[in-house]
Design an enzyme around this catalytic site. Structure first.
Site: not given
Length: 267
Positions: A77, A108
Site C-alpha cells: 500500500e 515459520e
C-alpha cells in the site's frame, strides 16, 4: 504467552450471533489502548526507519501467517499512497508468496530461511528489518532478525507478548500486549488488529517525516483509478482555488498533484 491464555468467554458454540459479536467488539475496544501504551516504542522505530530511508535504505518486513500477511499488505500500500518506488518497502512471507493465500506447513519453524530470503533482495546495513510475530517466538523471524542485526541492519519488531525472543533479537522492539483472544490463541483477531494499527503508524509517520504528505494530503499518490484522479483534482481545487476543468487539465499535464503544484510554485 498471554496471547495463548484461555479466553474469558466459554461455550461459544452455544451463544447467539448478537452475543458473539458483542463479545468480540468489547475485546476489540481494548486494542487501541494497548497500542497507546506502546507509542514510545513505535516512535523509536519510526525515528530509526526515517534515518535509514533518508540515507538511501529500504524497509523490509518478515513474518509468518497473519503477521506476515499484514506486512505484505502494508508494503503493497505504500507506493499507491505515497508515490514511493515499489521496492522501497518490501514484505516477505515465510513460505514465499504462495503462503499469502495458503499456509505453508512448517515454514515459520525454519530459523535460517529468512536471511536467505532477505539476501535475495541484496540487503545491506543501510536497510531496516521489522519482524512481525504476534507470539514473539517465531523461529523464522528470530533467525532473520539475529542475522540482520549482525550484518548491521537496523532491526525492529511488532509483537503482542511481553519479554519475547523476537523482541530480544530486535534493536527497536514494539510490544503491543493485547492479552487473551476471543477464541483462545486465535491471534488473527486482537493481535492482528494491533499489528495492523502499529504498521499503519510506522509507515504513515515515516513517509510524512520524509515529505510525502503536504498539509494532510497525499500529494504523491498514484493516480491509478477514477476515484484517485477525482481526489487529486479536489486537492488542486482546494489548494489553488480553481475549478474542476482547470484542475483536471493540470493533473493530466503534470501527472501528480505535487508536480502540478510545483509547476505553479506551490509545492
Amino acid at each position: 504467552m498471554t496471547t495463548e491464555a484461555p479466553s474469558e468467554f466459554t461455550n461459544l458454540e452455544t451463544l447467539p450471533t448478537a452475543e458473539l459479536l458483542a463479545g468480540m467488539n468489547r475485546l476489540d475496544q481494548t486494542v487501541p489502548q494497548a497500542v497507546a501504551r506502546a507509542l514510545p516504542q513505535i516512535g523509536a522505530l519510526v525515528e530509526a526507519t526515517v534515518a535509514r530511508l533518508q540515507a538511501g535504505g529500504r524497509l523490509f518486513y518478515i513474518g509468518a501467517g497473519t503477521s506476515g500477511r499484514l506486512g505484505v499488505v502494508d508494503a503493497s500500500e505504500c507506493p499507491p499512497t505515497f508515490g514511493v518506488p515499489a521496492g522501497l518497502v518490501v514484505g516477505i512471507m515465510a513460505g514465499g508468496d504462495g503462503a499469502i493465500r495458503q499456509a505453508v506447513e512448517g515454514a515459520e519453524d525454519n530459523a535460517t530461511q529468512a536471511w536467505v530470503d532477505l539476501q535475495a533482495h541484496n540487503v545491506s546495513a543501510k536497510d531496516v528489518l521489522v519482524g512481525l510475530a504476534a507470539s514473539g517466538r517465531t523461529p523464522y523471524v528470530i533467525g532473520g532478525l539475529t542475522a540482520a542485526r549482525a550484518a548491521g541492519l537496523a532491526t525492529g519488531c511488532i509483537v503482542c507478548n511481553a519479554g519475547s525472543g523476537v523482541a530480544a533479537a530486535a534493536e527497536f522492539p514494539v510490544e503491543v500486549v493485547t492479552g487473551p483472544e476471543f477464541i483462545t490463541g486465535s491471534t488473527r483477531l486482537k493481535a492482528g488488529t494491533a499489528q495492523k494499527l502499529a504498521l499503519n503508524m510506522l509507515t504513515t509517520a515515516t513517509f510524512i517525516r520524509l515529505g510525502r504528505v503536504k498539509g494532510n494530503k497525499m500529494v504523491d499518490m498514484q493516480l491509478s483509478n477514477e476515484k484517485l484522479v477525482e481526489r487529486g483534482q479536489r486537492m488542486l481545487m482546494d489548494e489553488l482555488g480553481i475549478g474542476q476543468p482547470e484542475a483536471a487539465a493540470l493533473l493530466a499535464r503534470h501527472g501528480s498533484v505535487r508536480a502540478a503544484l510545483g509547476a505553479l510554485g506551490k509545492a
